[in-house]
Design an enzyme around this catalytic site. Structure first.
Site, PDB file in Angstrom:
ATOM      1  N   CYS A   1       1.423  -1.244  14.742  1.00 61.90           N
ATOM      2  CA  CYS A   1       1.786  -1.004  13.770  1.00 61.90           C
ATOM      3  C   CYS A   1       1.701  -2.113  13.158  1.00 61.90           C
ATOM      4  O   CYS A   1       2.149  -3.786  13.715  1.00 61.90           O
ATOM      5  CB  CYS A   1       3.298  -1.182  13.185  1.00 61.90           C
ATOM      6  SG  CYS A   1       3.054  -0.840  11.622  1.00 61.90           S
TER       7      CYS A   1
ATOM      8  N   GLU B   1      10.168  -1.976   7.229  1.00 60.40           N
ATOM      9  CA  GLU B   1      11.808  -0.806   7.776  1.00 60.40           C
ATOM     10  C   GLU B   1      12.506  -1.096   6.844  1.00 60.40           C
ATOM     11  O   GLU B   1      13.310  -1.587   6.690  1.00 60.40           O
ATOM     12  CB  GLU B   1      11.767  -1.655   8.814  1.00 60.40           C
ATOM     13  CG  GLU B   1      13.953  -1.222   9.139  1.00 60.40           C
ATOM     14  CD  GLU B   1      13.349   0.290   9.838  1.00 60.40           C
ATOM     15  OE1 GLU B   1      14.250   0.821   9.561  1.00 60.40           O
ATOM     16  OE2 GLU B   1      13.101   0.923  10.641  1.00 60.40           O
TER      17      GLU B   1
ATOM     18  N   CYS C   1       4.422   8.557   1.087  1.00 60.61           N
ATOM     19  CA  CYS C   1       4.091   7.574   1.820  1.00 60.61           C
ATOM     20  C   CYS C   1       4.946   6.115   1.251  1.00 60.61           C
ATOM     21  O   CYS C   1       3.962   5.838   0.838  1.00 60.61           O
ATOM     22  CB  CYS C   1       3.390   7.596   2.808  1.00 60.61           C
ATOM     23  SG  CYS C   1       4.030   6.608   4.168  1.00 60.61           S
TER      24      CYS C   1
ATOM     25  N   HIS D   1      -3.444   5.119  15.984  1.00 59.93           N
ATOM     26  CA  HIS D   1      -4.547   4.783  15.083  1.00 59.93           C
ATOM     27  C   HIS D   1      -4.865   3.370  15.806  1.00 59.93           C
ATOM     28  O   HIS D   1      -4.176   2.375  15.365  1.00 59.93           O
ATOM     29  CB  HIS D   1      -4.717   4.952  14.249  1.00 59.93           C
ATOM     30  CG  HIS D   1      -4.234   6.638  13.263  1.00 59.93           C
ATOM     31  ND1 HIS D   1      -3.106   7.018  13.197  1.00 59.93           N
ATOM     32  CD2 HIS D   1      -5.237   7.505  13.677  1.00 59.93           C
ATOM     33  CE1 HIS D   1      -3.249   8.181  12.470  1.00 59.93           C
ATOM     34  NE2 HIS D   1      -4.240   8.504  13.057  1.00 59.93           N
TER      35      HIS D   1
ATOM     36  N   CYS E   1       6.655  -4.494  15.341  1.00 58.34           N
ATOM     37  CA  CYS E   1       6.279  -3.395  17.293  1.00 58.34           C
ATOM     38  C   CYS E   1       5.201  -3.299  16.831  1.00 58.34           C
ATOM     39  O   CYS E   1       3.902  -3.851  16.341  1.00 58.34           O
ATOM     40  CB  CYS E   1       6.045  -1.182  15.835  1.00 58.34           C
ATOM     41  SG  CYS E   1       8.533  -1.554  15.775  1.00 58.34           S
TER      42      CYS E   1
ATOM     43  N   GLU F   1       0.289  -1.005  -0.198  1.00 61.39           N
ATOM     44  CA  GLU F   1       0.042   0.096  -0.076  1.00 61.39           C
ATOM     45  C   GLU F   1       0.291   1.235  -0.094  1.00 61.39           C
ATOM     46  O   GLU F   1       1.783   1.361   0.512  1.00 61.39           O
ATOM     47  CB  GLU F   1      -0.689   0.038   1.701  1.00 61.39           C
ATOM     48  CG  GLU F   1      -1.760  -0.575   1.319  1.00 61.39           C
ATOM     49  CD  GLU F   1      -3.063  -1.175   2.365  1.00 61.39           C
ATOM     50  OE1 GLU F   1      -4.283  -1.303   1.974  1.00 61.39           O
ATOM     51  OE2 GLU F   1      -2.903  -0.915   3.269  1.00 61.39           O
TER      52      GLU F   1
ATOM     53  N   HIS G   1       9.044   6.361  20.273  1.00 56.29           N
ATOM     54  CA  HIS G   1       8.407   6.651  21.240  1.00 56.29           C
ATOM     55  C   HIS G   1       8.093   5.972  22.131  1.00 56.29           C
ATOM     56  O   HIS G   1       6.708   5.609  23.628  1.00 56.29           O
ATOM     57  CB  HIS G   1       7.235   5.277  20.549  1.00 56.29           C
ATOM     58  CG  HIS G   1       7.425   5.340  19.071  1.00 56.29           C
ATOM     59  ND1 HIS G   1       6.516   6.466  18.395  1.00 56.29           N
ATOM     60  CD2 HIS G   1       7.722   4.417  18.163  1.00 56.29           C
ATOM     61  CE1 HIS G   1       6.979   6.484  16.984  1.00 56.29           C
ATOM     62  NE2 HIS G   1       7.332   4.726  16.574  1.00 56.29           N
TER      63      HIS G   1
ATOM     64  N   CYS H   1       6.842  -6.420   7.452  1.00 61.09           N
ATOM     65  CA  CYS H   1       7.433  -5.755   7.737  1.00 61.09           C
ATOM     66  C   CYS H   1       8.319  -6.847   9.229  1.00 61.09           C
ATOM     67  O   CYS H   1       7.088  -7.317   9.447  1.00 61.09           O
ATOM     68  CB  CYS H   1       7.391  -4.711   8.842  1.00 61.09           C
ATOM     69  SG  CYS H   1       8.345  -4.079   9.631  1.00 61.09           S
TER      70      CYS H   1
END
Length: 343
Positions: free
Chosen positions: A120, A159, A106, A288, A117, A93, A214, A113
């Site tokens: 995510c 990443e 983006c 989110h 995390c 995407e 974070h 990935c």
């Protein structure tokens, strides 16, 4: 029968070497690069300053490597999310974000990935493949309004430093004089801090850097970001201190805020201590909510207090506006796991 090579993602030197192997004139390499990277053609047949005979020879051996998005979703705020199929039949995407006179893309660098995390969706998908330089560039060249793109961020799926070779090559092609001749200031690489390739990026590139931080407390960061075990944030910061960030190259830190986890004034103070003396900016990001995670978004009140605490300590700190959440295009929400069995 051997499959054709893709021209998109090849350097001028690689294209020239390939045409010489086909006994075509050397200058044909420059013509092809100009058609692909500047004129943005999708077919070798469109390369009209190359003879028909030579175009036939090229078509027997090469394909441009362009592919249009399979699906385009548009958010109420104008953000667009595109679904692309890779050459291996997997899916990624890509997101474009319009704002005033800017259009930021983006881009993804991997299918899924491996970093896992906790906040995510891409990480929940796991790593399925690395994108080639051509597949990275196809996102830039094939999204709607491609020619209006002003900025690129490697903040999509994957990443970037885990696929550094192809990310570097794609970036260099965007900046090449025979390509779009972009300034490195138009490109930002976002990483959670893979120190093995971070130093290579810092030495090789003049592009901007954004570090996903974070949580400033290492043992707490480890609970949501497994990378903390092999590449501690303190070692990342130590490495960054060896470089000059006072000129055109920009260093920023991304900080997603979770309710009751990392959003109190204590964490703002610890973050200020960790980054003390670094010429940088801090972007606070709304979380989110995603499936398979118990994390919840911080309140507006806590985000404002956090920002004000950091601002009072001399940092440039902003709360990033959330974009594209209604189409699952916002930070941390990209995933193609549901398309994994389709080919």
């Amino acid at each position: 029968m051997e499959s054709k090579q893709y021209l998109l993602g090849m350097t001028l030197a690689e294209i020239t070497e390939s045409v010489l192997e086909l006994n075509l004139p050397k200058f044909t390499g420059k013509q092809i690069a100009d058609w692909i990277y500047v004129k943005r053609v999708k077919s070798i047949d469109e390369m009209t300053n190359i003879s028909l005979k030579n175009r036939e020879i090229l078509s027997e051996n090469f394909d441009i490597g362009r592919s249009d998005p399979l699906d385009v979703k548009t958010s109420v705020d104008g953000t667009r999310k595109m679904l692309f199929r890779t050459h291996n039949g997997k899916f990624i995407e890509t997101v474009t974000i319009p704002e005033d006179d800017r259009l930021t893309i983006c881009v993804s660098s991997q299918v899924g990935c491996r970093m896992n995390c906790d906040f995510c969706m891409t990480g929940k998908q796991g790593l399925q493949d690395n994108l080639t330089a051509g597949e990275i560039l196809n996102q830039v060249y094939s999204v709607p309004d491609s020619e209006d793109i002003t900025n690129l961020v490697f903040m999509g799926m994957g990443e970037p430093l885990d696929n550094y070779k192809n990310v570097k090559k794609a970036s260099e092609l965007l900046m090449a004089e025979y390509g779009l001749a972009w300034s490195p200031k138009r490109i930002t690489l976002s990483s959670i801090g893979l120190t093995s390739n971070l130093k290579r990026f810092l030495d090789d590139s003049r592009c901007h850097l954004a570090i996903s931080l974070h949580n400033p407390i290492p043992e707490e960061r480890l609970s949501i970001m497994p990378i903390e075990k092999s590449a501690p944030i303190t070692s990342v910061i130590d490495l960054l201190r060896d470089y000059d960030w006072s000129h055109q190259r920009r260093l920023s830190f991304e900080y997603i805020m979770f309710d009751g986890v990392n959003d109190s004034p204590l964490y703002a103070r610890e973050l200020a201590k960790l980054l003390n003396g670094l010429d940088c900016r801090i972007n606070l990001i709304r979380f989110h909510v995603i499936p398979m995670s118990k994390l919840r978004p911080s309140t507006d009140e806590n985000m404002i207090k956090f920002r004000d605490t950091l601002s009072s300590k001399g940092f440039i700190c902003t709360i990033r506006a959330s974009r594209g959440e209604d189409i699952f295009a916002a930070c941390g929400m990209l995933s193609t796991s549901k398309f994994g069995n389709k080919s």
